[in-house]
Design a protein around this motif. Structure first.
Motif, PDB file in Angstrom:
ATOM      1  N   ARG A  92       0.847  -1.192   0.000  1.00 22.91           N
ATOM      2  CA  ARG A  92       0.000   0.000   0.000  1.00 22.91           C
ATOM      3  C   ARG A  92       0.878   1.236   0.000  1.00 22.91           C
ATOM      4  O   ARG A  92       1.770   1.377   0.835  1.00 22.91           O
ATOM      5  N   ARG A  93       0.585   2.116  -0.954  1.00 25.62           N
ATOM      6  CA  ARG A  93       1.357   3.351  -1.090  1.00 25.62           C
ATOM      7  C   ARG A  93       0.453   4.554  -0.817  1.00 25.62           C
ATOM      8  O   ARG A  93      -0.775   4.451  -0.906  1.00 25.62           O
ATOM      9  N   PRO A  94       1.041   5.701  -0.468  1.00 27.58           N
ATOM     10  CA  PRO A  94       0.244   6.874  -0.070  1.00 27.58           C
ATOM     11  C   PRO A  94      -0.840   7.255  -1.068  1.00 27.58           C
ATOM     12  O   PRO A  94      -1.933   7.656  -0.685  1.00 27.58           O
ATOM     13  N   ARG A  95      -0.576   7.152  -2.367  1.00 27.12           N
ATOM     14  CA  ARG A  95      -1.547   7.590  -3.373  1.00 27.12           C
ATOM     15  C   ARG A  95      -2.247   6.422  -4.063  1.00 27.12           C
ATOM     16  O   ARG A  95      -2.953   6.620  -5.042  1.00 27.12           O
ATOM     17  N   GLY A  96      -2.067   5.223  -3.545  1.00 27.20           N
ATOM     18  CA  GLY A  96      -2.713   4.076  -4.162  1.00 27.20           C
ATOM     19  C   GLY A  96      -4.015   3.725  -3.464  1.00 27.20           C
ATOM     20  O   GLY A  96      -4.463   4.418  -2.554  1.00 27.20           O
ATOM     21  N   PRO A  97      -4.660   2.645  -3.875  1.00 31.85           N
ATOM     22  CA  PRO A  97      -5.908   2.212  -3.240  1.00 31.85           C
ATOM     23  C   PRO A  97      -5.671   1.823  -1.780  1.00 31.85           C
ATOM     24  O   PRO A  97      -4.589   1.339  -1.427  1.00 31.85           O
ATOM     25  N   TYR A  98      -6.689   2.037  -0.953  1.00 31.50           N
ATOM     26  CA  TYR A  98      -6.512   1.781   0.475  1.00 31.50           C
ATOM     27  C   TYR A  98      -6.222   0.304   0.757  1.00 31.50           C
ATOM     28  O   TYR A  98      -5.545  -0.040   1.727  1.00 31.50           O
TER      29      TYR A  98
END
Length: 227
Positions: A92-98
């Motif tokens: 999980r990345r800051p700007r990716g899907p939760y």
């Protein structure tokens, strides 16, 4: 399929941690409080089912924060029924899907979460949490017969094995209890002997003092007789 290896990039207290290779039978993971045992359990669930939504019930039970500057998540290596290995990765990345981004690496091919959903079509959150992954508190709250069956299934055996082991431990505990009682009785007898010896020693001291007093008196009397 079964888990062969767990590779954690960052998940709560776990950072750049590898667990495995795991045995096809029972694997026991131990450690002190806050060592990351519950986090490892939550990590496996997260890779398979996704990061929980913030504030949800799942988040309170299985949500672990990211490590600063480190990818949040990791991968699990599986072995299928045909003996082939494949990898499921979720980051999980800051700007990716939760829920995180999924990659499945299998036979040099890369697939995504849709393939994972098909692969785990029988596995949902409730099934996972009530069948495949029970916390210690949840297990302790189950009926004893249910606990026995779960433990037996975990070692690929029947309930009779656990019963036999339990009966053997009870017999051993009974024998150890008898030996312990014998030792306690022996200690009690020795303590009585010790107390008696202490009393005799005290009497000996008193007698020694009386002998010294009488010897002094005899010396005085002999002097008087001499005079």
């Amino acid at each position: 399929m079964r888990i062969q290896k767990v590779q954690i990039e960052g998940f709560g207290p776990l950072y750049k941690r590898e667990v495995g290779p795991l045995s096809p039978r029972v694997n026991v993971i131990t450690g002190p409080n806050e060592a990351g045992k519950s986090a490892l359990r939550a990590f496996i669930r997260t890779v398979l089912l996704g990061f929980p939504r913030a504030g949800s019930i799942e988040d309170r039970a299985f949500g672990y924060p990211a490590v600063d500057g480190v990818a949040h998540g990791g991968s699990i290596e599986f072995l299928d029924s045909e003996g082939r290995t494949f990898l499921i990765e979720r980051i999980r990345r800051p700007r990716g899907p939760y829920s995180g981004v999924v990659r499945i690496l299998r036979d040099q091919a890369v697939s995504n979460e849709e393939d994972l959903a098909a692969l785990l079509s029988h596995l949902g959150g409730r099934v996972h949490d009530n069948v495949f992954s029970l916390s210690l508190q949840e297990l302790q709250g189950l009926d004893q017969d249910v606990q026995q069956r779960i433990w037996s299934a975990g070692i690929g055996s029947t309930g009779a094995v656990i019963s036999n082991v339990r009966e053997g431990l009870v017999r051993e505990q009974t024998e150890l209890g008898k030996k312990l009682n014998e030792i306690r009785r022996a200690i009690s007898e020795e303590m009585k002997t010790y107390a008696s010896a202490r009393a005799e020693l005290a009497q000996y001291g008193q007698v020694s003092e009386e002998v010294a007093r009488l010897e002094s008196l005899i010396a005085v009397l002999r002097h008087s007789v001499g005079e």
